[in-house]
Write a protein that holds these residues in place. Structure first.
Motif, mmCIF file in Angstrom:
data_model
loop_
_atom_site.group_PDB
_atom_site.id
_atom_site.type_symbol
_atom_site.label_atom_id
_atom_site.label_comp_id
_atom_site.label_asym_id
_atom_site.label_seq_id
_atom_site.Cartn_x
_atom_site.Cartn_y
_atom_site.Cartn_z
ATOM 1 N N ALA A 57 0.841 -1.205 0.000
ATOM 2 C CA ALA A 57 0.000 0.000 0.000
ATOM 3 C C ALA A 57 0.872 1.249 0.000
ATOM 4 O O ALA A 57 2.017 1.229 0.458
ATOM 5 C CB ALA A 57 -0.909 0.009 1.229
ATOM 6 N N CYS A 58 0.306 2.356 -0.491
ATOM 7 C CA CYS A 58 1.029 3.634 -0.458
ATOM 8 C C CYS A 58 1.303 4.010 0.997
ATOM 9 O O CYS A 58 0.575 3.596 1.896
ATOM 10 C CB CYS A 58 0.170 4.761 -1.055
ATOM 11 S SG CYS A 58 -0.772 4.354 -2.515
ATOM 12 N N CYS B 239 -1.517 4.858 3.989
ATOM 13 C CA CYS B 239 -2.811 4.304 3.543
ATOM 14 C C CYS B 239 -3.712 3.974 4.738
ATOM 15 O O CYS B 239 -3.377 3.150 5.584
ATOM 16 C CB CYS B 239 -2.564 3.038 2.734
ATOM 17 S SG CYS B 239 -4.077 2.167 2.320
ATOM 18 N N CYS C 270 -8.203 -1.871 -3.514
ATOM 19 C CA CYS C 270 -6.811 -1.619 -3.126
ATOM 20 C C CYS C 270 -6.254 -2.688 -2.191
ATOM 21 O O CYS C 270 -5.107 -3.102 -2.339
ATOM 22 C CB CYS C 270 -6.695 -0.241 -2.466
ATOM 23 S SG CYS C 270 -6.372 1.059 -3.669
ATOM 24 N N MET C 271 -7.045 -3.134 -1.214
ATOM 25 C CA MET C 271 -6.467 -4.055 -0.235
ATOM 26 C C MET C 271 -6.118 -5.408 -0.839
ATOM 27 O O MET C 271 -5.156 -6.059 -0.413
ATOM 28 C CB MET C 271 -7.401 -4.222 0.976
ATOM 29 C CG MET C 271 -7.454 -2.995 1.856
ATOM 30 S SD MET C 271 -5.829 -2.348 2.294
ATOM 31 C CE MET C 271 -5.754 -0.869 1.322
ATOM 32 N N VAL D 241 -2.860 -4.727 -3.030
ATOM 33 C CA VAL D 241 -1.584 -4.526 -2.318
ATOM 34 C C VAL D 241 -1.221 -5.690 -1.402
ATOM 35 O O VAL D 241 -0.095 -5.762 -0.912
ATOM 36 C CB VAL D 241 -1.591 -3.214 -1.485
ATOM 37 C CG1 VAL D 241 -1.939 -2.019 -2.355
ATOM 38 C CG2 VAL D 241 -2.500 -3.299 -0.272
ATOM 39 N N ASN E 180 -12.674 4.842 1.751
ATOM 40 C CA ASN E 180 -11.762 5.904 1.305
ATOM 41 C C ASN E 180 -12.454 6.807 0.279
ATOM 42 O O ASN E 180 -11.829 7.580 -0.421
ATOM 43 C CB ASN E 180 -10.442 5.326 0.769
ATOM 44 C CG ASN E 180 -10.682 4.254 -0.276
ATOM 45 O OD1 ASN E 180 -11.684 4.301 -0.987
ATOM 46 N ND2 ASN E 180 -9.780 3.300 -0.397
ATOM 47 N N MET F 109 -10.524 3.702 -5.533
ATOM 48 C CA MET F 109 -9.122 4.110 -5.586
ATOM 49 C C MET F 109 -8.285 3.213 -6.488
ATOM 50 O O MET F 109 -7.442 3.685 -7.238
ATOM 51 C CB MET F 109 -8.537 4.132 -4.171
ATOM 52 C CG MET F 109 -9.150 5.204 -3.297
ATOM 53 S SD MET F 109 -9.101 6.812 -4.116
ATOM 54 C CE MET F 109 -9.933 7.834 -2.921
ATOM 55 N N CYS G 85 -7.202 8.210 2.155
ATOM 56 C CA CYS G 85 -6.282 7.729 1.112
ATOM 57 C C CYS G 85 -5.469 8.924 0.623
ATOM 58 O O CYS G 85 -5.974 9.749 -0.141
ATOM 59 C CB CYS G 85 -7.126 7.149 -0.026
ATOM 60 S SG CYS G 85 -6.268 6.992 -1.595
ATOM 61 N N PRO G 86 -4.219 9.054 1.071
ATOM 62 C CA PRO G 86 -3.405 10.204 0.662
ATOM 63 C C PRO G 86 -3.319 10.359 -0.859
ATOM 64 O O PRO G 86 -3.391 11.470 -1.384
ATOM 65 C CB PRO G 86 -2.027 9.902 1.259
ATOM 66 C CG PRO G 86 -2.291 8.981 2.391
ATOM 67 C CD PRO G 86 -3.494 8.179 2.008
ATOM 68 N N THR G 87 -3.197 9.241 -1.557
ATOM 69 C CA THR G 87 -3.033 9.293 -3.011
ATOM 70 C C THR G 87 -4.258 9.883 -3.717
ATOM 71 O O THR G 87 -4.137 10.698 -4.623
ATOM 72 C CB THR G 87 -2.767 7.865 -3.536
ATOM 73 O OG1 THR G 87 -1.711 7.313 -2.766
ATOM 74 C CG2 THR G 87 -2.399 7.848 -5.009
HETATM 75 S S1 SF4 Z 1 -4.451 4.391 -3.463
HETATM 76 FE FE1 SF4 Z 1 -5.201 4.987 -1.425
HETATM 77 S S2 SF4 Z 1 -6.398 3.252 -0.621
HETATM 78 FE FE2 SF4 Z 1 -5.127 2.533 -2.376
HETATM 79 S S3 SF4 Z 1 -3.252 1.714 -1.403
HETATM 80 FE FE3 SF4 Z 1 -2.848 3.873 -1.960
HETATM 81 S S4 SF4 Z 1 -3.386 5.057 -0.118
HETATM 82 FE FE4 SF4 Z 1 -4.303 3.006 0.118
#
Ligand code: SF4
Ligand SMILES: Cc1ncc(C[n+]2csc(CCOP(=O)(O)OP(=O)(O)O)c2C)c(N)n1
Ligand SMILES: [Mg+2]
Length: 311
Positions: free
Chosen positions: A17-18, A21, A46-47, A50, A126, A130, A210-212
């Motif tokens: 994950a980023c 996250c 996402c989960m 990653v 989130n 995402m 979600c920072p991204t």
């Molecule tokens: S895009 Fe957002 S939710 Fe997906 S792994 Fe990255 S931080 Fe987490």
């Protein structure tokens, strides 16, 4: 003062994950509460992206990916399979995103609640799709910029309102449901521990920045997840025995404008957009949340004196 013991054991680590996250933190904390006798189901999102990168599976409990729409159905299937094998004292938990829960997975979740198997469904919210590049979901809040709800002179991000998922689930007369935020980790862990003891289906909806996708710094995830509760745009509550309980009553809201303006996805909002968001918040608290019974005793966040080991 309540004391919360948090396990030092890790069941979700080494994932991709980023940084910062919120969703991965939700999975990690929930599994600490559930322990090693747990089966995990995660749909596309996402989960799963990653956490299941061959050969580096990041779960040290049994974990599998479901089809995007099927988390609720697969949880029931895993529960039935474990029972058929004669297993006892196990948990079956699903971690689905907001899109996987409030949109495409809603019917499977609804059916699972009806069957009332002993399963736990956790929605990590989130507020957009995402994993596929930040598209708007049914839980994207009003005004948020996503790739399918752009912001420009004429359109100011999402024109839709966030679905009341907690209330939708409660309307099924589920045994136990709760909202949480990773900004209040002890409250979240406490609710997962409680769900573990429920003899039937339970649902926890955890706010997970979600920072991204949100345009926040990776160090702000937890503070933003706290701020959203303090400014009244998210709330900590439970539904149990047919009763709604508020775990954190806010006497004076912090600034909604500060909350929004700290995030790239809301930068474009003008004063009238912000007024409209505040109006909606006040209506929600006036019509709904202020009518909930209040029990802040259940909220283990105000005292930070917890131990960090379950030995
Ligand atoms: S895009 Fe957002 S939710 Fe997906 S792994 Fe990255 S931080 Fe987490
Ligand atoms: C039936 C189906 N439709 C679309 C997709 C593509 N898809 C995979 S993950 C995803 C987004 C998931 O969003 P969400 O449930 O909010 O989880 P997040 O990625 O935000 O963690 C989409 C649209 C898919 N895998 N299956
Ligand atoms: Mg999402």
């Amino acid at each position: 003062m309540k004391e919360l013991k948090i396990s030092k054991d890790e069941y979700f680590y080494g994932h991709k994950a980023c940084s910062g996250c919120g969703g991965s933190l939700a999975v990690r904390l929930a599994l600490k509460a559930l322990g090693k006798n747990t089966f995990v189901v995660i749909p596309a999102g996402c989960m799963s992206a990653v956490g299941f990168i061959y050969p580096q599976l990041c779960f040290s409990v049994n974990a599998m990916i479901s089809q995007f729409a099927s988390t609720g159905a697969m949880l029931s299937g895993v529960y039935a399979g474990a029972k058929a094998l004669g297993l006892e004292n196990f948990n079956v938990v699903g971690f689905a995103g907001d899109g996987g829960t409030a949109d495409i997975g809603l019917q499977a979740l609804s059916g699972a609640i009806d069957r009332n198997d002993k399963i736990i469904y956790i929605c990590y919210d989130n507020e957009a799709y995402m994993n596929t590049g930040v598209q708007q979901s049914g839980l994207t809040p009003y005004g948020a910029r996503t790739t399918t709800s752009p912001a420009g002179d004429n359109i100011h991000g999402s024109a839709n309102r966030k679905k009341d998922m907690f209330e939708i689930v409660a309307a099924h007369k589920i045994k136990y449901a709760a909202t949480a935020s990773i900004g209040y980790p002890k409250d979240f862990i406490n609710k997962v521990s409680k769900a573990k003891e429920v003899d039937g289906t339970s649902y926890i909806h955890v706010f997970a920045p979600c920072p991204t996708g949100w345009g926040i710094s990776t160090s702000e995830t937890v503070s933003i997840a706290k701020e959203v509760v303090e400014c009244g745009l998210w709330y900590l509550a439970e539904y149990e025995n047919g009763e709604f309980i508020l775990n954190r009553k806010i006497e004076e809201f912090s600034s909604v404008k500060n909350y929004l303006k700290n995030q790239g996805r809301f930068k474009h909002l003008d004063e009238s957009d912000i007024e409209s968001i505040i109006k909606e918040r006040d209506e929600k608290w006036g019509k709904t949340l202020n009518n909930f019974k209040v029990n802040e005793d259940k909220l283990i966040v105000l005292n930070e004196n917890s131990t960090c080991c379950d030995k």
